[in-house]
Design an enzyme around this catalytic site. Structure first.
Site, PDB file in Angstrom:
ATOM      1  N   GLU A  32       0.786  -1.254   0.099  1.00 41.65           N
ATOM      2  CA  GLU A  32      -0.120  -0.139  -0.030  1.00 41.65           C
ATOM      3  C   GLU A  32       0.908   1.074  -0.039  1.00 41.65           C
ATOM      4  O   GLU A  32       1.661   1.350   0.775  1.00 41.65           O
ATOM      5  CB  GLU A  32      -1.060  -0.033   1.164  1.00 41.65           C
ATOM      6  CG  GLU A  32      -1.641   1.173   1.470  1.00 41.65           C
ATOM      7  CD  GLU A  32      -2.465   1.822   0.268  1.00 41.65           C
ATOM      8  OE1 GLU A  32      -2.288   3.063  -0.367  1.00 41.65           O
ATOM      9  OE2 GLU A  32      -3.268   1.056  -0.542  1.00 41.65           O
ATOM     10  N   LEU A  37      -4.661   1.451   5.030  1.00 45.85           N
ATOM     11  CA  LEU A  37      -5.191   0.593   4.001  1.00 45.85           C
ATOM     12  C   LEU A  37      -6.412   1.031   3.639  1.00 45.85           C
ATOM     13  O   LEU A  37      -7.111   2.030   4.485  1.00 45.85           O
ATOM     14  CB  LEU A  37      -5.284  -0.731   4.691  1.00 45.85           C
ATOM     15  CG  LEU A  37      -4.065  -1.360   5.122  1.00 45.85           C
ATOM     16  CD1 LEU A  37      -4.198  -2.737   5.947  1.00 45.85           C
ATOM     17  CD2 LEU A  37      -3.022  -1.757   4.017  1.00 45.85           C
ATOM     18  N   GLY A 114       5.034   0.439  -4.620  1.00 43.99           N
ATOM     19  CA  GLY A 114       5.474  -0.909  -5.365  1.00 43.99           C
ATOM     20  C   GLY A 114       5.646  -0.804  -6.980  1.00 43.99           C
ATOM     21  O   GLY A 114       4.735  -0.240  -7.656  1.00 43.99           O
ATOM     22  N   THR A 143      -4.502  -1.043  -8.091  1.00 40.77           N
ATOM     23  CA  THR A 143      -4.011   0.421  -7.724  1.00 40.77           C
ATOM     24  C   THR A 143      -5.128   1.416  -7.892  1.00 40.77           C
ATOM     25  O   THR A 143      -5.019   2.352  -7.513  1.00 40.77           O
ATOM     26  CB  THR A 143      -2.774   0.664  -8.325  1.00 40.77           C
ATOM     27  OG1 THR A 143      -2.956   0.400  -9.678  1.00 40.77           O
ATOM     28  CG2 THR A 143      -1.718  -0.167  -8.075  1.00 40.77           C
ATOM     29  N   VAL A 183     -22.188  10.604 -10.431  1.00 42.68           N
ATOM     30  CA  VAL A 183     -22.588  10.183  -9.178  1.00 42.68           C
ATOM     31  C   VAL A 183     -21.676  10.855  -8.128  1.00 42.68           C
ATOM     32  O   VAL A 183     -22.353  11.329  -7.329  1.00 42.68           O
ATOM     33  CB  VAL A 183     -21.964   8.370  -8.956  1.00 42.68           C
ATOM     34  CG1 VAL A 183     -22.452   7.919  -7.688  1.00 42.68           C
ATOM     35  CG2 VAL A 183     -22.944   7.653  -9.779  1.00 42.68           C
ATOM     36  N   GLU A 203     -23.425  20.076 -16.653  1.00 42.78           N
ATOM     37  CA  GLU A 203     -23.268  18.594 -17.264  1.00 42.78           C
ATOM     38  C   GLU A 203     -23.337  18.930 -18.790  1.00 42.78           C
ATOM     39  O   GLU A 203     -24.382  19.495 -19.240  1.00 42.78           O
ATOM     40  CB  GLU A 203     -24.541  17.796 -16.707  1.00 42.78           C
ATOM     41  CG  GLU A 203     -24.502  16.566 -17.482  1.00 42.78           C
ATOM     42  CD  GLU A 203     -23.321  15.642 -17.507  1.00 42.78           C
ATOM     43  OE1 GLU A 203     -23.032  15.349 -18.525  1.00 42.78           O
ATOM     44  OE2 GLU A 203     -22.788  15.396 -16.280  1.00 42.78           O
ATOM     45  N   HIS A 322     -17.676  -2.603  -4.951  1.00 48.67           N
ATOM     46  CA  HIS A 322     -18.062  -4.233  -5.053  1.00 48.67           C
ATOM     47  C   HIS A 322     -17.798  -4.631  -6.215  1.00 48.67           C
ATOM     48  O   HIS A 322     -17.726  -5.895  -6.131  1.00 48.67           O
ATOM     49  CB  HIS A 322     -19.832  -4.121  -4.645  1.00 48.67           C
ATOM     50  CG  HIS A 322     -20.436  -3.289  -5.487  1.00 48.67           C
ATOM     51  ND1 HIS A 322     -20.619  -1.822  -5.425  1.00 48.67           N
ATOM     52  CD2 HIS A 322     -21.410  -3.453  -6.367  1.00 48.67           C
ATOM     53  CE1 HIS A 322     -21.392  -1.164  -5.946  1.00 48.67           C
ATOM     54  NE2 HIS A 322     -22.039  -2.216  -6.971  1.00 48.67           N
ATOM     55  N   HIS A 445     -45.744  -5.665   4.959  1.00 47.83           N
ATOM     56  CA  HIS A 445     -46.437  -4.406   4.718  1.00 47.83           C
ATOM     57  C   HIS A 445     -46.494  -3.705   6.221  1.00 47.83           C
ATOM     58  O   HIS A 445     -46.630  -4.626   7.006  1.00 47.83           O
ATOM     59  CB  HIS A 445     -47.783  -4.747   4.377  1.00 47.83           C
ATOM     60  CG  HIS A 445     -48.683  -3.443   4.317  1.00 47.83           C
ATOM     61  ND1 HIS A 445     -48.826  -2.354   3.481  1.00 47.83           N
ATOM     62  CD2 HIS A 445     -49.824  -3.055   5.317  1.00 47.83           C
ATOM     63  CE1 HIS A 445     -49.460  -1.331   3.766  1.00 47.83           C
ATOM     64  NE2 HIS A 445     -50.018  -1.844   4.903  1.00 47.83           N
TER      65      HIS A 445
END
Length: 467
Positions: A32, A37, A114, A143, A183, A203, A322, A445
């Site tokens: 790292e 971390l 590294g 990375t 996002v 945008e 994820h 419900h």
């Protein structure tokens, strides 16, 4: 020192790969670059931004909704330093958890940069102490990515900033210009708009969240406008000047027109991220990059050097924590001789504004472009008893299913807690369920998930019960 596997990068992809590899009996090390971390996600991305999103949502609810709930508050205010302090504590606890997991799984950790110096060798320029040279049978490049900061935007980390600096602003700005309606821009724009900042989102495309389903874009923009966010769609930024106490942003419509200037406390650049492959020595190890700077991998996430793999933001696909985690597990199991599988179509995408946006599978625009015959069912949250009880009436759920087989092809949600709700859709689609299957499942419900059931009913043939 010889290892079975060395991982460069300790973000969600890297550290999860290390845990799984260790579980499978591989002697594993992780490198790292920083002294903590967790990578971008834990330190300057997912976790700290969600901490601030929650804090700002609590304040906004107190300011806008508590009176109607019969809750009286006097002297309501924002303590920004305390908000940042709590965010930092959340980050520290989460990073500490990863450190514990490395020790628990006997993964060696090296803090430093590294650089691959040969096919099976990496040199670590240690942050403290003497440099280390390590060897391994296999490597994973994990990375991550860095914000894209074009030279013309004059990124100075003071008044022209990225999400990294925005997470540590300790005084509520009067005005902020956000370049990019994706996002990152919308999440951080939500944080500051709720706290009272005048937010302007610029945008280039004709809608926000241009890669997501069009109905989601419309629903979210409608909701965010109510919090006071201004949107400049189909506009481009032509100049950014960062001064000592403010930023000046010049923009104009894409099809021409007179340029105009917005003066704000900050200009936040949120136009995307680039793969981080700087000074890794990939060329010396025989690892090739594509024309966008991403590491080229095959379907098993192998690079052009067969014993070196790459995962997460440095390879093709969505830049999602994820997704990187799934790839980390995939590679660890592949190295151990197993035959894992990832269905990239079933990796959900979430925007943690309020209302939240969550989606999995194909969008309506993608189905139309591919010529797939489909059915669409929608259900608005304003028709849901649970949403009325909590005063969360914005948004809808849309279910897209195949016109002939009724298989669910995509689910798109804007509303309260949709980030958690989308898992139900992922599970059903994993087993190739039909809209009828979802519609026949009993949902408690009153819950927000009833909106998914109702949308599935609508997709099976206009059978929604509560509209």
């Amino acid at each position: 020192m010889q290892y079975d596997l060395i991982i460069i990068g300790s973000g969600p992809g890297g550290y999860v790969a290390a845990i799984r590899a260790a579980q499978l009996g591989l002697k594993t090390a992780i490198i790292e670059r920083y002294n903590a971390l967790g990578g971008t996600c834990l330190n300057v991305g997912c976790i700290p931004s969600k901490a601030l999103l929650d804090s700002s949502e609590h304040y906004h609810a107190a300011h806008e909704k508590f009176a109607e709930h019969g809750i009286k508050i006097s002297n309501l205010g924002v303590d920004m330093p305390q908000m940042i302090k709590r965010k930092n504590e959340v980050v520290a606890q989460t990073v500490g958890g990863v450190q514990f997991l490395m020790k628990k799984n006997k993964v060696d950790v090296f803090y430093g940069h590294g650089t691959l110096t040969g096919p099976n060798e990496v040199k670590v320029a240690m942050n403290e102490g003497e440099d280390q040279t390590l060897t391994a049978k296999n490597f994973i490049v994990a990375t991550g990515s860095k914000p894209i900061t074009p030279a013309m935007m004059n990124y100075d980390k003071n008044r022209v900033i990225t999400s990294t600096e925005a997470l540590n602003i300790d005084k509520v700005p009067g005005r902020m210009v956000i370049v990019g309606g994706g996002v990152i821009g919308l999440e951080l724009g939500s944080v500051f708009a709720r706290l009272g900042t005048q937010v302007d989102v610029v945008e280039f495309q004709d809608r926000i969240l241009p890669t997501m389903d069009g109905d989601c874009s419309k629903e979210l923009m409608r909701a965010l406008k109510k919090t006071g966010i201004n949107f400049h769609l189909k506009h481009k930024v032509t100049d950014v000047k960062g001064l000592k106490t403010k930023a000046k942003v010049t923009l104009e419509k894409n099809d021409g027109g007179e340029p105009f200037e917005i003066e704000a406390d900050y200009c936040l650049i949120a136009i995307g991220r680039r793969p981080y492959t700087d000074n890794l020595g990939l060329d010396k190890a025989g690892v090739e990059l594509d024309d966008r700077g991403r590491v080229i991998v095959d379907d098993h996430l192998r690079t052009s050097a067969s014993h070196i793999f790459a995962i997460g933001d440095v390879v093709r696909g969505a830049m999602l924590a994820h997704k990187a985690e799934e790839e980390g597990v995939f590679v660890a199991e592949t190295i151990a001789g197993q035959q894992p599988h990832i269905d990239y179509n079933l990796i959900p995408n979430v925007v943690y504004t309020w209302p939240e946006v969550a989606a999995v599978g194909q969008t309506e625009e993608e189905l139309k472009a591919a010529g797939v015959a489909y059915k669409a069912g929608k259900f608005p949250f304003k028709a849901l008893g649970r949403a009325r009880a909590s005063m969360d009436l914005e948004g809808m759920v849309k279910v897209l299913s195949h016109a002939e087989t009724d298989e669910i092809l995509g689910v798109h949600m804007v509303g309260p807690r949709t980030a958690d709700m989308i898992a139900e859709a992922v599970a059903l689609m994993e087993f190739r369920a039909s809209a009828e299957d979802a519609a026949r499942m009993s949902h408690a419900h009153p819950t927000y998930t009833e909106a998914f059931k109702e949308a599935a009913l609508a997709a099976t043939g206009d059978r929604a019960l509560h509209v």
